[in-house]
Design a protein around this motif. Structure first.
Motif, short mmCIF file in Angstrom:
data_model
loop_
_atom_site.label_atom_id
_atom_site.label_comp_id
_atom_site.label_asym_id
_atom_site.label_seq_id
_atom_site.Cartn_x
_atom_site.Cartn_y
_atom_site.Cartn_z
N UNK A 17 0.84 -1.21 0.00
CA UNK A 17 0.00 0.00 0.00
C UNK A 17 0.86 1.25 0.00
N UNK A 18 1.97 1.22 0.72
CA UNK A 18 2.86 2.37 0.79
C UNK A 18 3.51 2.64 -0.57
N UNK A 19 3.98 1.58 -1.23
CA UNK A 19 4.60 1.76 -2.54
C UNK A 19 3.57 2.23 -3.56
N UNK A 20 2.39 1.64 -3.52
CA UNK A 20 1.33 2.05 -4.45
C UNK A 20 0.99 3.52 -4.26
N UNK A 21 0.91 3.94 -3.01
CA UNK A 21 0.59 5.34 -2.70
C UNK A 21 1.61 6.30 -3.30
N UNK A 22 2.88 5.90 -3.30
CA UNK A 22 3.93 6.75 -3.88
C UNK A 22 3.75 6.89 -5.38
N UNK A 23 3.36 5.79 -6.05
CA UNK A 23 3.12 5.85 -7.50
C UNK A 23 1.88 6.69 -7.80
N UNK A 24 0.86 6.56 -6.98
CA UNK A 24 -0.35 7.37 -7.16
C UNK A 24 -0.01 8.85 -7.02
N UNK A 25 0.82 9.18 -6.05
CA UNK A 25 1.21 10.59 -5.83
C UNK A 25 1.97 11.13 -7.04
N UNK A 26 2.77 10.27 -7.67
CA UNK A 26 3.53 10.71 -8.85
C UNK A 26 2.62 11.00 -10.04
N UNK A 79 4.58 -3.28 -7.97
CA UNK A 79 3.76 -2.96 -6.81
C UNK A 79 3.63 -4.16 -5.88
N UNK A 80 3.59 -5.37 -6.47
CA UNK A 80 3.38 -6.57 -5.66
C UNK A 80 4.55 -7.55 -5.64
N UNK A 81 5.59 -7.30 -6.44
CA UNK A 81 6.71 -8.23 -6.38
C UNK A 81 8.02 -7.57 -5.96
N UNK A 82 8.05 -6.26 -5.88
CA UNK A 82 9.29 -5.56 -5.51
C UNK A 82 8.94 -4.41 -4.59
N UNK A 83 8.77 -4.72 -3.33
CA UNK A 83 8.39 -3.71 -2.36
C UNK A 83 9.10 -4.00 -1.04
N UNK A 84 9.18 -3.02 -0.19
CA UNK A 84 9.75 -3.20 1.14
C UNK A 84 8.62 -3.31 2.16
N UNK A 85 8.60 -4.40 2.89
CA UNK A 85 7.59 -4.55 3.94
C UNK A 85 7.76 -3.43 4.96
N UNK A 86 6.66 -2.88 5.42
CA UNK A 86 6.71 -1.81 6.41
C UNK A 86 7.13 -2.40 7.76
N UNK A 87 8.01 -1.71 8.46
CA UNK A 87 8.51 -2.20 9.75
C UNK A 87 7.45 -1.95 10.83
#
Length: 292
Positions: free
Chosen positions: A115-124, A270-278
């Motif tokens: 969700x965090x990575x997707x949100x960054x792409x949406x913002x772009x 979005x679903x295969x190359x992301x960093x899990x949120x800590x």
């Protein structure tokens, strides 16, 4: 706000199988170190900023482990939180909380990372009329949850599997003998309600896909100047045709791709190359209702 048709037996069965994989014959560490009947409060908090997804799933994990656990979400699904934010407070059997901890956190961390990575792409893409979608490049067994996390992050979903849309790619074209052959064969064998998408890499393939009346034309790995030219060609001849861009899409390139006039941009990363949120869980032991 976000539809999650996950509260069904299929998902419950998956969670039970994931718990079985982790717990096996029993949580030996907890069983041998924590007195039976111990009660605790668990506080789950973010150790970095990001968009939270998966709260209902974490709740379901604890519910399956022990229905008596109380679970209170302190933020809403899709919220952007800062480091240190308390996300969940759960209370009940210490044994149950520790047994469900890792699976609940694993799912919450991974879904929030997507969700965090997707949100960054949406913002772009802010201010641009284009739809950001995922792909089938998901973790086996987790597609439902990962595609849900994309929606929480502000994106949308492409086809869910091989069964819900025709997507003719390079190997289908080779196997069928050409785009026309593939499209005509598909059209003869699918319901009239199903769309046909064709992946193209050249002007010749775009021309052939247009001639077949393809519903969606994907422009795969095209440089922006060529992509812009192809969009202009497609829309001038068939305004209703949806144009999708795919390949080499990242945060640095996505705005330029969108400005070519495409309708949809698909991003497998979005679903295969992301960093899990800590995200972490801290336990406060309770005895007789008073925190120790």
């Amino acid at each position: 706000m976000y539809e999650l048709s996950n509260y069904n037996e299929a998902l419950r069965a998956q969670i039970r199988s994931w718990l079985a994989e982790d717990v096996g014959s029993g949580d030996i560490t907890t069983a041998t170190t924590i007195p039976a009947g111990s009660q605790s409060k668990a506080v789950i908090h973010a150790k970095e900023s990001g968009v939270i997804a998966g709260l209902p799933i974490a709740k379901l994990v604890f519910e399956i482990v022990d229905p008596s656990i109380t679970f209170e979400a302190k933020v809403a699904e899709g919220d952007h939180v800062e480091k240190g934010t308390v996300l969940i407070v759960a209370e009940g059997s210490t044994h149950s909380l520790l047994t469900g901890e890792r699976l609940a956190l694993n799912l919450l961390q991974r879904m929030s990372g997507i969700a965090t990575k997707t949100s960054a792409f949406v913002a772009a893409l802010e201010g641009l009329k284009v739809r950001l979608v995922d792909t089938r490049k998901t973790t086996p067994g987790h597609r439902m949850l990962e595609k849900y996390a994309v929606r929480v992050g502000g994106g949308a979903n492409h086809r869910f599997g091989l069964y819900d849309a025709v997507m003719i790619k390079d190997n289908h074209i080779k196997g069928a003998g050409g785009i026309r052959q593939a499209v005509e064969a598909a059209r003869a064998n699918i319901p009239h309600t199903m769309k046909i998408e064709v992946e193209t890499e050249s002007l010749e393939q775009v021309e052939e896909a247009l001639a077949c009346g393809t519903d969606i034309i994907m422009l795969d790995n095209m440089a922006p100047p060529m992509m812009k030219e192809m969009v202009s060609l497609i829309k001038s001849r068939s305004p209703q045709t949806i144009v999708e861009a795919s390949g080499n899409v990242n945060l640095q390139t996505i705005k330029g791709i969108a400005e070519c006039g495409v309708d949809v941009i698909s991003v497998g990363g979005l679903t295969y190359s992301f960093n899990a949120l800590d995200i972490s869980l801290d336990l406060n032991a309770i005895k007789g209702g008073t925190a120790l």
